[in-house]
Design a protein around this motif. Structure first.
Motif, PDB file in Angstrom:
ATOM      1  N   ARG A 133       0.833  -1.404  -0.059  1.00 49.51           N
ATOM      2  CA  ARG A 133       0.060  -0.295  -0.294  1.00 49.51           C
ATOM      3  C   ARG A 133       0.339   1.303   0.077  1.00 49.51           C
ATOM      4  NH1 ARG A 133      -2.815   3.785   3.440  1.00 49.51           N
ATOM      5  NH2 ARG A 133      -4.827   4.395   2.510  1.00 49.51           N
ATOM      6  N   ALA A 134       1.805   1.396   0.513  1.00 48.45           N
ATOM      7  CA  ALA A 134       3.166   2.416   0.161  1.00 48.45           C
ATOM      8  C   ALA A 134       4.497   2.459  -0.579  1.00 48.45           C
ATOM      9  CB  ALA A 134       4.108   2.423   1.542  1.00 48.45           C
ATOM     10  N   GLY A 135       3.626   1.246  -1.831  1.00 53.24           N
ATOM     11  CA  GLY A 135       4.503   1.738  -2.837  1.00 53.24           C
ATOM     12  C   GLY A 135       5.408   0.401  -3.300  1.00 53.24           C
ATOM     13  N   GLY A 136       5.529  -0.851  -2.249  1.00 48.86           N
ATOM     14  CA  GLY A 136       6.565  -1.405  -1.920  1.00 48.86           C
ATOM     15  C   GLY A 136       6.182  -2.786  -3.033  1.00 48.86           C
ATOM     16  N   THR A 137       7.689  -3.036  -3.484  1.00 51.77           N
ATOM     17  CA  THR A 137       7.419  -4.017  -4.484  1.00 51.77           C
ATOM     18  C   THR A 137       7.831  -5.217  -4.460  1.00 51.77           C
ATOM     19  OG1 THR A 137       9.448  -3.488  -5.349  1.00 51.77           O
ATOM     20  CG2 THR A 137       7.614  -1.859  -6.419  1.00 51.77           C
ATOM     21  N   LEU A 149      -3.953  -8.473  -4.183  1.00 52.27           N
ATOM     22  CA  LEU A 149      -2.105  -8.435  -3.509  1.00 52.27           C
ATOM     23  C   LEU A 149      -1.046  -8.025  -5.042  1.00 52.27           C
ATOM     24  CD1 LEU A 149      -2.235  -9.718  -0.323  1.00 52.27           C
ATOM     25  CD2 LEU A 149      -2.132  -8.067  -0.665  1.00 52.27           C
ATOM     26  N   ALA A 150      -1.108  -9.229  -5.985  1.00 51.54           N
ATOM     27  CA  ALA A 150      -0.016  -8.770  -6.726  1.00 51.54           C
ATOM     28  C   ALA A 150      -0.527  -8.337  -8.033  1.00 51.54           C
ATOM     29  CB  ALA A 150      -0.998 -10.707  -7.979  1.00 51.54           C
ATOM     30  N   LEU A 151      -1.121  -7.328  -8.196  1.00 54.47           N
ATOM     31  CA  LEU A 151      -1.818  -6.673  -9.125  1.00 54.47           C
ATOM     32  C   LEU A 151      -1.236  -5.182  -8.415  1.00 54.47           C
ATOM     33  CD1 LEU A 151      -3.057  -5.522 -11.046  1.00 54.47           C
ATOM     34  CD2 LEU A 151      -5.413  -5.191 -10.480  1.00 54.47           C
ATOM     35  N   LEU A 152      -1.224  -5.178  -6.859  1.00 59.02           N
ATOM     36  CA  LEU A 152      -0.365  -4.054  -6.819  1.00 59.02           C
ATOM     37  C   LEU A 152       0.760  -3.579  -6.680  1.00 59.02           C
ATOM     38  CD1 LEU A 152      -1.275  -1.455  -4.919  1.00 59.02           C
ATOM     39  CD2 LEU A 152      -1.412  -2.374  -3.078  1.00 59.02           C
ATOM     40  N   ARG A 178       2.442  -5.310  -9.291  1.00 59.87           N
ATOM     41  CA  ARG A 178       2.951  -4.532 -10.845  1.00 59.87           C
ATOM     42  C   ARG A 178       2.596  -3.507 -10.769  1.00 59.87           C
ATOM     43  NH1 ARG A 178       3.014 -10.181 -13.348  1.00 59.87           N
ATOM     44  NH2 ARG A 178       2.823  -8.817 -15.306  1.00 59.87           N
ATOM     45  N   LEU A 179       1.567  -2.993 -10.373  1.00 57.34           N
ATOM     46  CA  LEU A 179       1.203  -1.607 -10.443  1.00 57.34           C
ATOM     47  C   LEU A 179       2.306  -0.762  -9.307  1.00 57.34           C
ATOM     48  CD1 LEU A 179      -0.965   0.617 -12.020  1.00 57.34           C
ATOM     49  CD2 LEU A 179      -2.163   0.167  -9.369  1.00 57.34           C
ATOM     50  N   ASN A 180       2.725  -1.152  -8.985  1.00 53.39           N
ATOM     51  CA  ASN A 180       4.075  -0.479  -7.713  1.00 53.39           C
ATOM     52  C   ASN A 180       5.057   0.035  -9.602  1.00 53.39           C
ATOM     53  OD1 ASN A 180       2.459   0.279  -5.753  1.00 53.39           O
ATOM     54  ND2 ASN A 180       3.301  -1.516  -4.163  1.00 53.39           N
ATOM     55  N   LEU A 181       5.809  -1.200  -9.323  1.00 50.02           N
ATOM     56  CA  LEU A 181       6.663  -1.510  -9.979  1.00 50.02           C
ATOM     57  C   LEU A 181       6.249  -0.838 -11.287  1.00 50.02           C
ATOM     58  CD1 LEU A 181       7.144  -5.344 -10.141  1.00 50.02           C
ATOM     59  CD2 LEU A 181       8.885  -3.959  -9.734  1.00 50.02           C
ATOM     60  N   HIS A 182       5.169  -0.857 -11.890  1.00 50.16           N
ATOM     61  CA  HIS A 182       5.059   0.162 -13.548  1.00 50.16           C
ATOM     62  C   HIS A 182       5.036   1.436 -12.881  1.00 50.16           C
ATOM     63  CE1 HIS A 182       2.756   1.015 -17.509  1.00 50.16           C
ATOM     64  NE2 HIS A 182       1.775   1.486 -16.324  1.00 50.16           N
ATOM     65  N   ALA A 183       4.412   1.654 -11.576  1.00 50.91           N
ATOM     66  CA  ALA A 183       4.600   3.452 -11.267  1.00 50.91           C
ATOM     67  C   ALA A 183       5.589   3.996 -11.476  1.00 50.91           C
ATOM     68  CB  ALA A 183       4.167   3.763 -10.088  1.00 50.91           C
ATOM     69  N   ALA A 184       6.711   3.313 -10.385  1.00 49.82           N
ATOM     70  CA  ALA A 184       7.984   2.964 -10.223  1.00 49.82           C
ATOM     71  C   ALA A 184       8.867   2.972 -11.491  1.00 49.82           C
ATOM     72  CB  ALA A 184       8.458   1.968  -9.331  1.00 49.82           C
ATOM     73  N   ALA A 185       8.886   2.363 -12.533  1.00 47.95           N
ATOM     74  CA  ALA A 185       9.391   2.695 -13.964  1.00 47.95           C
ATOM     75  C   ALA A 185       9.139   4.089 -14.329  1.00 47.95           C
ATOM     76  CB  ALA A 185       9.349   0.868 -14.970  1.00 47.95           C
ATOM     77  N   ALA A 186       8.245   4.178 -14.527  1.00 49.78           N
ATOM     78  CA  ALA A 186       8.036   5.453 -15.079  1.00 49.78           C
ATOM     79  C   ALA A 186       8.441   7.196 -13.594  1.00 49.78           C
ATOM     80  CB  ALA A 186       6.140   5.731 -15.080  1.00 49.78           C
ATOM     81  N   GLY A 187       8.876   6.900 -12.487  1.00 50.75           N
ATOM     82  CA  GLY A 187       9.361   7.509 -11.740  1.00 50.75           C
ATOM     83  C   GLY A 187       8.050   7.924 -11.153  1.00 50.75           C
ATOM     84  N   PRO A 212      -3.974 -22.136  -1.737  1.00 54.81           N
ATOM     85  CA  PRO A 212      -4.240 -21.070  -1.757  1.00 54.81           C
ATOM     86  C   PRO A 212      -2.559 -20.020  -2.223  1.00 54.81           C
ATOM     87  CG  PRO A 212      -4.117 -21.618   1.463  1.00 54.81           C
ATOM     88  CD  PRO A 212      -4.240 -22.258  -0.314  1.00 54.81           C
ATOM     89  N   VAL A 213      -1.908 -19.555  -2.969  1.00 52.92           N
ATOM     90  CA  VAL A 213      -1.064 -19.535  -3.604  1.00 52.92           C
ATOM     91  C   VAL A 213      -0.088 -18.266  -3.303  1.00 52.92           C
ATOM     92  CG1 VAL A 213      -2.829 -20.322  -6.056  1.00 52.92           C
ATOM     93  CG2 VAL A 213      -3.098 -17.671  -4.642  1.00 52.92           C
ATOM     94  N   ASP A 214       0.890 -18.269  -4.138  1.00 48.76           N
ATOM     95  CA  ASP A 214       1.838 -17.655  -4.439  1.00 48.76           C
ATOM     96  C   ASP A 214       1.328 -16.506  -5.317  1.00 48.76           C
ATOM     97  OD1 ASP A 214       3.652 -15.684  -4.620  1.00 48.76           O
ATOM     98  OD2 ASP A 214       5.191 -16.940  -5.579  1.00 48.76           O
ATOM     99  N   PRO A 215       0.880 -15.176  -5.070  1.00 50.47           N
ATOM    100  CA  PRO A 215       0.765 -13.947  -6.052  1.00 50.47           C
ATOM    101  C   PRO A 215       1.641 -13.979  -7.002  1.00 50.47           C
ATOM    102  CG  PRO A 215       0.542 -13.145  -3.966  1.00 50.47           C
ATOM    103  CD  PRO A 215       1.566 -14.545  -3.699  1.00 50.47           C
ATOM    104  N   ASP A 216       3.197 -14.188  -6.898  1.00 46.25           N
ATOM    105  CA  ASP A 216       3.845 -14.017  -8.462  1.00 46.25           C
ATOM    106  C   ASP A 216       4.155 -15.104  -9.214  1.00 46.25           C
ATOM    107  OD1 ASP A 216       5.530 -11.737  -7.591  1.00 46.25           O
ATOM    108  OD2 ASP A 216       6.390 -12.329  -6.403  1.00 46.25           O
ATOM    109  N   ALA A 217       3.444 -16.464  -8.358  1.00 48.12           N
ATOM    110  CA  ALA A 217       3.519 -17.418  -9.387  1.00 48.12           C
ATOM    111  C   ALA A 217       1.736 -17.490 -10.403  1.00 48.12           C
ATOM    112  CB  ALA A 217       3.185 -18.916  -9.029  1.00 48.12           C
ATOM    113  N   LEU A 218       1.044 -16.208 -10.197  1.00 44.04           N
ATOM    114  CA  LEU A 218      -0.475 -16.089 -11.389  1.00 44.04           C
ATOM    115  C   LEU A 218       0.033 -15.183 -12.131  1.00 44.04           C
ATOM    116  CD1 LEU A 218      -2.524 -14.806  -8.087  1.00 44.04           C
ATOM    117  CD2 LEU A 218      -2.707 -17.528  -9.378  1.00 44.04           C
TER     118      LEU A 218
END
Length: 404
Positions: free
Chosen positions: A15-19, A46-49, A51-60, A114-120
């Motif tokens: 929620r604070a922007g972590g990746t 959780l996985a989508l958030l 990925r969204l943080n990574l997308h935003a970080a790539a754009a500064g 239950p799943v690992d979000p990064d495996a989705l």
């Protein structure tokens, strides 16, 4: 250490922007956090958030907290779909979140594991992202269209000297041409009109038929759409140019049907500088529209869905999404056979043609040809992430533009 506490700590970090990936989150107790709600968000959210943080970080950039909260609280689109629990969040013997009907929860023996979000797969994340984008598109339904300006009203009045005509054929193009001509004062209609049937090479006609379907009703993927029709040896109704010509002939009279294969010739005949065109959407962009249309259908009346998608999502994605889709090589023979049959039927009916009927045949492959093109989930998701970071709004409704 509580698996739940560790999970909530990870949620707070996202929620604070972590990746940081979930499986890399500290297990020594330093990563624990307090609950931020009654239940943990699902693994897809959780996985989508992340990925969204990574997308935003790539754009500064960073994801605003309000958008992060939307993602964490989002539902999952798709019939029969449910949220997936986070692996490791519930230790043995610890009560888990309630699962779907017939399930004992994340720690029970029934229901999804239950799943690992990064495996989705990206497709799972798109189910959440599509529902969120649909919510934004639906907002436009509650916003009235702005009143047309005096100039727009004057331009849209049908000139009495304009010949009577209608524009039919490829729906995706025909809608844009009619709207543009109306804005120029060349409103279709009148007594005993000439029917101009828009056509193109058959592969382009098929692509536009699928595009129109994605905006109108969603449904099949590009490959599924092609396979269902080519496998049956038929053209879909929206791509059957000969059938559309016969329908126009029945309604307006065969002597008043014109097949249009050169836009410049039609523009000259109607007395306009050019014909309007729909948004240029690549394969990934059209597929995103297809996905968003499903949850949007639950939010707005079905008759409003195509217009809302065109005026918001279609306008926003104009020029994006890569190249248009193309047929897999296995259907080349079917495509050529159908194109030759269409050309033969139109020639036999002796409809006047603006252009050359050979334009219906498949275009030769150029030196830059790289094989068939189809939507890729990762590319579709990248477009969706951009729309989550910068949501579509009702303030950007396009109107037909007039050349100076």
């Amino acid at each position: 250490m509580s698996g739940r506490g560790r999970a909530w700590g990870w949620v707070a970090a996202l929620r604070a922007g972590g990746t940081t990936p979930w499986l890399s989150w500290p297990t020594d107790g330093t990563g624990e956090g307090e609950p931020l709600g009654p239940e943990l968000p699902g693994a897809q959210q959780l996985a989508l958030l992340r990925r969204l943080n990574l997308h935003a970080a790539a754009a500064g950039r960073t994801v605003p907290a309000a958008i992060a909260d939307r993602v964490l609280g989002a539902g999952v689109s798709g019939r029969g779909r449910s949220e997936l629990a986070l692996v490791g969040a519930d230790e043995p013997g610890e009560p888990g979140p309630p699962g779907p009907a017939g399930s004992t929860g994340a720690s029970g023996q029934f229901g999804p594991r239950p799943v690992d979000p990064d495996a989705l797969a990206d497709d799972e994340l798109l189910r959440v992202a599509s529902a969120l984008v649909a919510d934004d598109v639906a907002v436009a339904a509650a916003v009235p269209d702005p009143e047309p300006s005096l100039v727009e009203r004057v331009r849209s009045v049908r000139r009495p000297w304009v010949r009577s005509f209608v524009v039919v054929g490829m729906p995706w193009r025909a809608d844009a041409v009619r709207a543009d001509l109306t804005a120029r004062g060349h409103r279709p209609g009148g007594r005993r009109p000439t029917a101009y049937l828009l056509a193109d090479d058959l592969e382009t006609v098929l692509v536009q038929a699928w595009t129109a379907r994605c905006f109108d009703q969603g449904g099949a993927t590009w490959r599924g759409f092609v396979r269902a029709n080519a496998g049956a040896g038929n053209l879909p109704p929206r791509a059957d140019v000969a059938r559309m010509a016969r329908s126009a002939a029945y309604k307006y009279g065969a002597e008043r049907v014109r097949v249009v294969l050169d836009d410049s010739l039609l523009a000259a005949e109607l007395g306009v500088p050019r014909l309007g065109a729909p948004p240029r959407l690549g394969a990934h962009a059209v597929d995103l529209v297809r996905r968003v249309g499903e949850p949007l259908g639950l939010l707005v009346p079905s008759e409003d869905r195509p217009r809302l998608l065109r005026e918001t999502l279609g306008a926003r994605l104009d020029g994006l999404g890569g190249p248009p889709p193309s047929l897999p090589p296995r259907w080349d023979g079917w495509l050529r056979t159908q194109a030759e049959r269409t050309r033969h039927d139109l020639a036999a009916a002796r409809y006047p043609v603006l252009g050359d009927l050979d334009q219906l045949l498949p275009r030769p492959l150029g030196p830059d040809h790289q094989g068939s093109v189809a939507p890729v989930d990762a590319e579709v998701l990248a477009l969706a992430l951009g729309l989550l970071l910068d949501p579509v709004t009702a303030t950007a409704r396009p109107h037909a533009k007039e050349e100076a």
